[in-house]
Design an enzyme around this catalytic site. Structure first.
Site, short mmCIF file in Angstrom:
data_model
loop_
_atom_site.label_atom_id
_atom_site.label_comp_id
_atom_site.label_asym_id
_atom_site.label_seq_id
_atom_site.Cartn_x
_atom_site.Cartn_y
_atom_site.Cartn_z
N SER A 144 35.59 34.53 50.88
CA SER A 144 35.91 33.15 50.53
C SER A 144 35.26 32.84 49.19
CB SER A 144 35.38 32.22 51.62
OG SER A 144 35.54 30.88 51.25
N LYS A 170 40.29 34.58 49.60
CA LYS A 170 40.60 33.18 49.88
C LYS A 170 39.95 32.36 48.79
CE LYS A 170 38.33 30.08 53.21
NZ LYS A 170 38.08 29.88 54.64
N LYS A 172 39.10 28.45 47.33
CA LYS A 172 39.00 27.04 47.70
C LYS A 172 39.80 26.23 46.69
CE LYS A 172 35.99 27.32 51.12
NZ LYS A 172 36.23 26.76 52.46
N ASP A 197 42.19 27.45 50.77
CA ASP A 197 41.55 26.57 51.76
C ASP A 197 41.23 25.23 51.08
OD1 ASP A 197 40.16 25.35 53.79
OD2 ASP A 197 38.55 26.84 53.91
N GLU A 222 45.04 26.73 54.34
CA GLU A 222 44.10 26.36 55.41
C GLU A 222 43.70 24.89 55.28
OE1 GLU A 222 40.76 29.01 55.35
OE2 GLU A 222 39.59 27.85 56.77
N ASP A 247 41.74 24.87 60.52
CA ASP A 247 40.32 25.21 60.70
C ASP A 247 39.65 24.00 61.35
OD1 ASP A 247 37.59 25.64 60.36
OD2 ASP A 247 37.65 26.05 58.23
N LYS A 271 36.50 29.82 64.64
CA LYS A 271 35.06 29.82 64.35
C LYS A 271 34.36 29.41 65.63
CE LYS A 271 35.17 28.29 59.52
NZ LYS A 271 35.12 27.08 58.67
N GLY A 299 34.23 31.82 58.73
CA GLY A 299 32.81 32.01 58.50
C GLY A 299 32.15 30.69 58.16
O1 SMG Z 1 30.99 32.42 55.69
O2 SMG Z 1 32.30 33.40 54.29
C1 SMG Z 1 31.83 32.39 54.79
C2 SMG Z 1 32.29 31.05 54.31
C3 SMG Z 1 33.73 30.88 54.56
O3 SMG Z 1 34.86 29.26 53.29
C4 SMG Z 1 34.21 29.48 54.26
N1 SMG Z 1 33.88 28.53 55.13
O4 SMG Z 1 36.17 25.85 55.58
O5 SMG Z 1 36.36 27.92 56.02
C5 SMG Z 1 35.70 26.99 55.59
C6 SMG Z 1 34.33 27.18 54.97
C7 SMG Z 1 33.35 26.25 55.53
C8 SMG Z 1 32.01 26.48 55.02
S1 SMG Z 1 31.29 25.15 54.27
C9 SMG Z 1 29.93 24.87 55.29
MG MG Z 2 38.14 26.46 56.16
#
Ligand code: SMG
Ligand code: MG
Length: 377
Positions: A144, A170, A172, A197, A222, A247, A271, A299
């Site tokens: 990510s 992925k 953001k 995402d 996402e 998510d 998750k 994650g």
């Molecule tokens: O652990 O690789 C990881 C992070 C993956 O992007 C990630 N998580 O919305 O999916 C999501 C975000 C939330 C994390 S922000 C606390």
């Molecule tokens: Mg997410």
């Protein structure tokens, strides 16, 4: 694929909770802000048969979800851990039922359940993956990537991860940093598995912009809309050819079933923290597998504890898309386990040791601890 055989009961003697501050190797920016330090809560279940470890994946601020460090700390110490200690002896499969009267606080419930489950499996000499009934010994690793200074910087960062061997990228996105960023990555790396995402940053009024992403052959988009916008997600899904993945909205197996029934998602990010535990996560996996809905493991910047558990979960057969199951080094120069997850040929190994299959590095744990509290029976 329900859990093959129940875990042993444990006799709980106490819980130790710690708040840790782990510096990130690089700032992580999403639609809701930038983190430079991961504030995590680690749980140690103290049982007559030995310790078990869990992790509460709350963040410092209630931005990803309504839970956050101090709410987790308070509810764990004031209500949830005492309720489990009152029971004394219990099996991991009973934890969710004992905690059910307490509304919400799923990340806390998940962390406590994982600690009990780890203690139980260690006492039996069974690995978490074996308990889940997984058949794979490694899982493909996706990464990510946070929002960068500009699209060119994003391309450079993505190139670095591809060079390391990550199997899927992925990125953001947020309003103003969506089509341009995605175009830059897709133009630079034509054939890669790519997804975006939004972390709830859009409304249905942005459907035209989001439809522009359809031309980039994304695996999925996402959580474009708010957590409780299931009906709007269904409307958006009808407007897009890109599959909509949820998510934040999927807080339970019931929520997953509802989202699928409404057509609000055609892919689900699982998750354990968000849904109240690894056992609920397995239930969502099972229902999606029955419905032929692809799932992948999300994650929460886990330490080596949650990272080990996620690798085991992601090895279940319905996890047909690469997850955010990256190497520890994606976020941390130093982890709290003695053998942090590494990337091997684009994969992360499913631990085979007893319980989580990782051992805590007591010196690192101590070094990162900023608060600690122990409750005993
Ligand atoms: O652990 O690789 C990881 C992070 C993956 O992007 C990630 N998580 O919305 O999916 C999501 C975000 C939330 C994390 S922000 C606390
Ligand atoms: Mg997410």
């Amino acid at each position: 694929m329900p859990i093959a055989s129940a875990a042993a009961s444990v006799a709980l003697e106490g819980f130790e909770l710690r708040v840790l501050h782990l510096p990130l190797v690089t700032p992580f920016t999403t639609s809701f802000g930038t983190e430079t330090v991961r504030e995590a809560i680690v749980v140690r279940a103290l049982t007559s048969g030995g310790d078990g470890w869990g992790e509460i994946v709350t963040s410092a601020a209630p931005l990803y979800s309504s839970e956050y460090t101090q709410s987790a700390w308070d509810v764990a110490l004031r209500w949830l851990a005492p309720a489990l200690l009152d029971r004394g002896t219990l099996a991991p499969e009973e934890v969710a039922g004992v905690l059910r009267p307490f509304v919400g606080h799923r990340m806390v419930k998940a962390g406590l359940e994982l600690a009990v489950l780890d203690a139980a499996l260690r006492s039996e000499g069974r690995a978490l993956g074996e308990y889940f009934g997984v058949a794979r010994d490694r899982v493909p690793s996706g990464v990510s990537v946070g929002i960068q200074r500009d699209p060119a910087a994003l391309v450079d960062v993505v190139r670095g991860y591809l060079d390391e061997g990550y199997a899927r990228i992925k990125i953001k996105i947020k309003p103003g940093r969506d089509v341009g960023d995605t175009a830059a990555v897709r133009d630079a790396f034509g054939g890669i598995m790519l997804q975006v995402d939004a972390n709830s940053a859009y409304t249905l009024a942005d459907a035209d912009t989001l439809a522009e992403l359809d031309r980039f052959d994304l695996l999925l988009i996402e959580q474009p809309l708010q957590e409780d916008d299931l009906v709007d997600h269904a409307a958006l899904a009808r407007r897009l050819t890109t599959p909509v993945c949820l998510d934040e909205s999927i807080v339970s197996a019931k929520a997953a079933a509802d989202a699928l029934a409404l057509g609000a998602a055609s892919v689900i990010n699982i998750k354990a923290g968000r849904v109240g535990g690894y056992l609920e996560a397995v239930a969502i996996h099972d229902l999606c597998r029955d419905a032929s809905i692809p799932v992948w493991c999300g994650g929460m910047l886990e330490t080596g504890i949650g990272r080990a558990a996620n690798a085991a979960l992601a090895a279940l057969p319905g996890f047909t898309l690469p997850g955010d199951v990256s190497a520890s080094s994606r976020f941390y120069a130093r982890d709290i386990v003695t053998e942090p997850a590494v990337l091997e040929d684009g994969h992360v190994r499913v631990p085979t040791g007893h319980g989580l299959g990782v051992e805590i590095d007591p010196v690192a744990l101590e070094d990162f601890t900023v608060a600690r509290e122990t409750l005993t029976r």
